[in-house]
Enzyme design. Structure first.
Site, PDB file in Angstrom:
ATOM      1  N   GLU A   1      58.874  55.381  66.868  1.00 29.47           N
ATOM      2  CA  GLU A   1      59.179  55.550  65.443  1.00 29.47           C
ATOM      3  C   GLU A   1      58.560  56.843  64.913  1.00 29.47           C
ATOM      4  OE1 GLU A   1      57.838  51.655  64.283  1.00 29.47           O
ATOM      5  OE2 GLU A   1      59.548  50.798  65.352  1.00 29.47           O
TER       6      GLU A   1
ATOM      7  N   GLU B   1      58.042  51.328  75.940  1.00 26.43           N
ATOM      8  CA  GLU B   1      58.841  50.686  74.898  1.00 26.43           C
ATOM      9  C   GLU B   1      60.237  51.300  74.874  1.00 26.43           C
ATOM     10  OE1 GLU B   1      55.987  48.792  71.764  1.00 26.43           O
ATOM     11  OE2 GLU B   1      56.653  50.747  71.082  1.00 26.43           O
TER      12      GLU B   1
ATOM     13  N   GLY C   1      62.753  45.985  67.976  1.00 26.99           N
ATOM     14  CA  GLY C   1      63.260  45.396  66.740  1.00 26.99           C
ATOM     15  C   GLY C   1      64.713  44.956  66.813  1.00 26.99           C
TER      16      GLY C   1
ATOM     17  N   GLY D   1      55.671  43.977  68.089  1.00 27.80           N
ATOM     18  CA  GLY D   1      55.943  44.289  66.693  1.00 27.80           C
ATOM     19  C   GLY D   1      56.239  43.019  65.909  1.00 27.80           C
ATOM     20  N   GLY D   2      57.513  42.727  65.692  1.00 31.59           N
ATOM     21  CA  GLY D   2      57.944  41.615  64.837  1.00 31.59           C
ATOM     22  C   GLY D   2      57.205  40.301  65.075  1.00 31.59           C
TER      23      GLY D   2
ATOM     24  N   ASN E   1      51.189  45.233  66.840  1.00 31.25           N
ATOM     25  CA  ASN E   1      51.459  46.423  66.019  1.00 31.25           C
ATOM     26  C   ASN E   1      52.173  45.937  64.764  1.00 31.25           C
ATOM     27  OD1 ASN E   1      52.234  48.786  64.849  1.00 31.25           O
ATOM     28  ND2 ASN E   1      53.639  49.428  66.487  1.00 31.25           N
ATOM     29  N   TRP E   2      51.407  45.878  63.683  1.00 25.95           N
ATOM     30  CA  TRP E   2      51.987  45.334  62.438  1.00 25.95           C
ATOM     31  C   TRP E   2      52.915  46.316  61.737  1.00 25.95           C
ATOM     32  CZ3 TRP E   2      47.167  42.683  59.736  1.00 25.95           C
ATOM     33  CH2 TRP E   2      46.866  41.513  60.432  1.00 25.95           C
ATOM     34  N   LYS E   3      52.911  47.566  62.193  1.00 26.60           N
ATOM     35  CA  LYS E   3      53.724  48.600  61.545  1.00 26.60           C
ATOM     36  C   LYS E   3      53.423  48.613  60.035  1.00 26.60           C
ATOM     37  CE  LYS E   3      56.954  48.282  65.326  1.00 26.60           C
ATOM     38  NZ  LYS E   3      58.337  48.392  65.835  1.00 26.60           N
TER      39      LYS E   3
ATOM     40  N   SER F   1      60.813  43.740  71.471  1.00 20.31           N
ATOM     41  CA  SER F   1      61.268  42.360  71.290  1.00 20.31           C
ATOM     42  C   SER F   1      60.523  41.356  72.177  1.00 20.31           C
ATOM     43  CB  SER F   1      62.780  42.266  71.504  1.00 20.31           C
ATOM     44  OG  SER F   1      63.461  43.052  70.532  1.00 20.31           O
TER      45      SER F   1
ATOM     46  N   HIS G   1      54.284  56.517  69.384  1.00 21.90           N
ATOM     47  CA  HIS G   1      55.273  55.457  69.176  1.00 21.90           C
ATOM     48  C   HIS G   1      56.634  56.102  68.888  1.00 21.90           C
ATOM     49  CE1 HIS G   1      57.383  52.007  67.561  1.00 21.90           C
ATOM     50  NE2 HIS G   1      56.457  51.258  68.146  1.00 21.90           N
TER      51      HIS G   1
HETATM   52  P1  13P Z   1      59.326  44.651  68.230  1.00 17.99           P
HETATM   53  O1  13P Z   1      58.409  43.709  68.981  1.00 17.99           O
HETATM   54  O2  13P Z   1      59.543  44.280  66.808  1.00 17.99           O
HETATM   55  O3  13P Z   1      60.583  44.886  69.002  1.00 17.99           O
HETATM   56  O4  13P Z   1      58.555  46.073  68.175  1.00 17.99           O
HETATM   57  C1  13P Z   1      58.046  46.618  69.334  1.00 17.99           C
HETATM   58  C2  13P Z   1      57.189  47.765  68.989  1.00 17.99           C
HETATM   59  O5  13P Z   1      57.664  48.790  68.546  1.00 17.99           O
HETATM   60  C3  13P Z   1      55.745  47.605  69.161  1.00 17.99           C
HETATM   61  O6  13P Z   1      55.070  48.832  69.043  1.00 17.99           O
END
Ligand code: 13P
Length: 254
Positions: free
Chosen positions: A97, A167, A173, A234-235, A9-11, A213, A95
């Protein structure tokens, strides 16, 4: 057996050039990987380009969001038929967010999941508790009600096409990963809920990803848990080498 699903997930990251560079670096690193599904969820602006770059590879394309209506006066939104037209096989919905920053309710998430299924796209439905909720011992209540609400509109005969993602918000993050045991507890709870609602067979076939993470250093232990069927990253998914290592998590190479 459930096929593990590892999704990036590149956000809100990567320009066209950066996306192209990532795909060029990733494909050779995951070319020989078998019995694992690899998914990239880039931002809308590069979906079309990434779709072209992934042609001929086994890596699947995903969107990070969708609007539940098939079309109409919804400025700035993208519909499921549009995503299907681009070749998206998955889309992330619910998600945390989007739930927190854009006030998306379970009912809205449920409509999105249904719209995706109607367009032949598999929803990745995210659930997760906040730190306050965990500390107040409300984790299972919160996850249970998110599941009930977010899956309310999914037709029973398509339920196996849905991927769940657990999640915990406090792990996203933050560098603070859930321990494999803690994540497993919640995954087992989710599978139990799915079994009560859709039957044991469907629950055994449905995949439940962990997200929060996930890194090359912790993926092996997480994926070794019996009810953790993949990762939503994500990251660490912004770096092709790191994401490739996650895709090549240890137990699947043995
Ligand atoms: P991180 O891997 O950056 O913690 O993000 C997780 C996430 O929200 C994937 O959708």
């Amino acid at each position: 057996m459930r096929t593990p699903i590892l999704a990036a997930n590149w956000k809100m990251h990567k320009t066209r050039a950066e996306a192209a560079e990532f795909v060029a670096a990733l494909l050779p690193l995951v070319k020989d990987v078998e019995r694992v599904e690899v998914v990239l969820a880039p931002p809308f602006t590069v979906l079309c380009r990434v779709a072209k770059l992934l042609e001929g590879s086994a890596v699947a394309l995903a969107a990070q969001n969708v609007h539940p209506e098939p079309g109409g006066a919804f400025t700035g939104e993208i519909s499921a038929p549009m995503l299907a037209d681009l070749g998206c096989r998955y889309a992330i919905v619910g998600h945390s967010e989007r739930r927190s920053l854009f006030a998306e309710s379970d009912a809205f998430v449920a409509r999105k999941a249904r719209a995706l299924l109607e367009s032949g796209i598999r929803p990745i439905v995210c659930v997760g508790e906040s730190l306050e909720e965990r500390e107040a011992d409300q984790t299972f209540d919160v996850i249970g009600s998110q599941l009930d609400g977010s899956l309310a509109a999914a037709p029973d005969d398509r339920i196996r096409d849905i991927v769940l993602a657990y999640e915990p918000i406090w792990a996203i993050g933050t560098g603070r990963t859930a321990t494999p045991e803690l994540a497993q507890d919640v995954h087992a709870f989710i599978r139990d809920k799915l079994a009560q609602r859709f039957g044991a067979d469907a629950a055994q076939q449905m995949r439940i990803q962990y997200g929060g993470s996930v890194k090359p250093e912790n993926v092996d232990a997480l994926l070794a848990q019996p009810d953790i069927d993949g990762a939503l990253v994500g990251g660490a998914s912004l770096d092709a080498q790191a994401f490739a290592r996650i895709v090549r998590f240890e137990s699947q190479e043995s």
